[in-house]
Design a protein around this motif. Structure first.
Motif, short mmCIF file in Angstrom:
data_model
loop_
_atom_site.label_atom_id
_atom_site.label_comp_id
_atom_site.label_asym_id
_atom_site.label_seq_id
_atom_site.Cartn_x
_atom_site.Cartn_y
_atom_site.Cartn_z
N TRP A 183 0.86 -1.18 0.00
CA TRP A 183 0.00 0.00 0.00
C TRP A 183 0.89 1.23 0.00
N LEU A 184 0.63 2.16 -0.91
CA LEU A 184 1.50 3.32 -1.08
C LEU A 184 0.65 4.58 -1.09
N ASN A 185 1.07 5.60 -0.37
CA ASN A 185 0.26 6.80 -0.20
C ASN A 185 0.68 7.92 -1.15
N LEU A 186 -0.21 8.24 -2.11
CA LEU A 186 -0.05 9.41 -2.98
C LEU A 186 -1.31 10.29 -2.89
N SER A 187 -1.98 10.22 -1.76
CA SER A 187 -3.22 10.99 -1.61
C SER A 187 -2.92 12.49 -1.60
N LEU A 188 -3.91 13.25 -2.06
CA LEU A 188 -3.82 14.72 -2.05
C LEU A 188 -2.56 15.23 -2.74
N THR A 189 -2.28 14.70 -3.93
CA THR A 189 -1.15 15.17 -4.74
C THR A 189 -1.67 15.84 -6.01
N ASP A 190 -0.89 16.80 -6.50
CA ASP A 190 -1.25 17.56 -7.69
C ASP A 190 -0.59 16.93 -8.92
N LEU A 191 -1.34 16.08 -9.62
CA LEU A 191 -0.80 15.37 -10.78
C LEU A 191 -1.54 15.80 -12.05
N ARG A 192 -1.92 17.06 -12.11
CA ARG A 192 -2.57 17.58 -13.31
C ARG A 192 -1.65 17.43 -14.51
N ARG A 193 -2.19 16.91 -15.59
CA ARG A 193 -1.46 16.68 -16.85
C ARG A 193 -0.17 15.86 -16.63
N ALA A 194 -0.23 14.90 -15.72
CA ALA A 194 0.91 14.01 -15.49
C ALA A 194 0.91 12.90 -16.54
N ASP A 195 2.09 12.41 -16.87
CA ASP A 195 2.24 11.30 -17.81
C ASP A 195 2.38 10.02 -17.01
N CYS A 196 1.30 9.23 -16.97
CA CYS A 196 1.29 7.97 -16.23
C CYS A 196 1.12 6.78 -17.16
N ASP A 197 1.39 6.97 -18.44
CA ASP A 197 1.16 5.91 -19.42
C ASP A 197 1.98 4.66 -19.08
N GLY A 198 1.28 3.51 -19.02
CA GLY A 198 1.94 2.23 -18.82
C GLY A 198 2.48 2.00 -17.42
N LEU A 199 2.17 2.89 -16.48
CA LEU A 199 2.73 2.74 -15.13
C LEU A 199 1.92 1.73 -14.31
N TRP A 200 2.60 1.15 -13.33
CA TRP A 200 1.96 0.22 -12.40
C TRP A 200 1.64 0.99 -11.14
#
Length: 362
Positions: A183-200
């Protein structure tokens, strides 16, 4: 050492010169034997003892060589661990630099360490998550960062707006192929227009995060938590949402074409104007979800939970699969021509630069 060597030579001399005679005399038990036969018997015993001694020497030599190799390997391992620790410390120090290129270098150095050191893998992933939470909080707090109410069309892609954060996100998403920590915490982060293609991003907590107009094409979001997250206009084509939690998530205008939504929970989610063409939503929960004006053509909803879902103006086709006995006409669904096979998104990264149209639903 000299005394030990002399003692060993003495013992060897006794074994090879005296012991064979004693063994033969003992075997004769007072009997008489011709001199030539007696000499032959003594030599036979001596040869046997010599072979035994030779074998013992070989075994001792092999053991000594193994011990020396083991000591050398332990020393080499300790040296290597020391080098990794030094590299790890230097890389972490780089993350605190005020120079962008130094921070990016630290991120890639940690990525390389995680690739080669199983012991450090989980620590590196956790560091990347902490880096994103502290450098990209949502809503934005730092001066110079686009405010939360800024038009998404005025915001640059994350890779140009915060290249170090994009590098950390990519590092995290690649290393998550090994799901540690679970379990990994990335809550309340600003990822507007982030490149998450193909990520796990399996098992990642993105509750309350903003991924507006992000490109999450062909990503793995199984068991991820996206509760109350802002996913407006995000690209999720062919992504996997197995058992993902998207409760009260804002997915207006999002593209989920050919996405795998099986067993996902979209309870009370806002999916107005979302594109779910050819999506597979087996056993997905849309209880209380708002699907008005959504494109459901070719979507498999045959085993989905649509209790109290709003579907007025949603588009469907003859290829849309509904739960048995579901009254599409009473729900206000508009039947339209199916668009046919969906083309693959050849350049999914373009999603983070495209200008998004204004939403009709507010």
């Amino acid at each position: 050492m000299g005394a030990a060597a002399l003692a060993a030579i003495g013992v060897l001399a006794v074994v090879l010169l005296v012991l064979p005679t004693l063994v033969v005399d003992h075997d004769l038990a007072g009997g008489r034997l011709a001199a030539a036969d007696r000499l032959k018997a003594v030599n036979t015993v001596r040869t046997t003892l010599l072979q035994v001694v030779g074998g013992a020497v070989v075994l001792f030599g092999a053991y000594a060589t193994w011990r020396q190799l083991r000591v050398s390997q332990d020393g080499l391992h300790a040296t290597r661990e020391g080098h990794v620790t030094d590299r790890f410390s230097r890389a972490v120090d780089q993350l605190g630099s005020d120079k962008l290129d130094v921070r990016i270098g630290g991120i890639y150095a940690l990525w390389r360490i995680a690739d080669h050191s199983v012991r450090d893998h989980e620590a590196v992933v956790s560091i990347m998550a902490a880096y994103l939470r502290t450098h990209l909080p949502w809503p934005p707090q730092e001066p110079g960062v686009p405010p939360a109410d800024a038009s998404i069309n005025s915001i640059r892609p994350l890779e140009t707006r915060a290249a170090d954060a994009q590098a950390a996100l990519t590092c995290l998403g690649v290393l998550r192929q090994d799901p540690r920590p679970e379990w990994l915490n990335l809550s309340l982060t600003d990822l507007r227009r982030a490149d998450c293609d193909g990520l796990w991003l399996r098992g990642v907590n993105l509750d309350g995060a903003c991924l507006e107009a992000a490109s999450v094409f062909q990503a793995n979001l199984s068991k991820a938590s996206l509760i109350a997250a802002n996913l407006r206009h995000a690209e999720f084509g062919t992504s996997i949402f197995h058992q993902a939690r998207c409760v009260e998530t804002d997915l207006r205008g999002a593209r989920l074409v050919k996405a795998d939504l099986q067993d996902a929970d979209f309870s009370r989610a806002d999916l107005r104007e979302a594109n779910l063409r050819k999506a597979r939503a087996g056993n997905a929960v849309f209880a209380g979800a708002d699907l008005r004006m959504a494109d459901l053509r070719g979507c498999d909803l045959s085993s989905a939970d649509l209790r109290q879902a709003k579907l007025e103006g949603a588009l469907a086709s003859d290829l849309t699969a509904w739960p048995a006995g579901f009254d599409t006409q009473g729900a206000g669904v508009v039947v339209s021509t199916d668009p046919g096979a969906e083309p693959d998104n050849v350049l999914p990264g373009a999603a983070i630069t495209r200008e998004v149209p204004p939403l009709r639903s507010v």
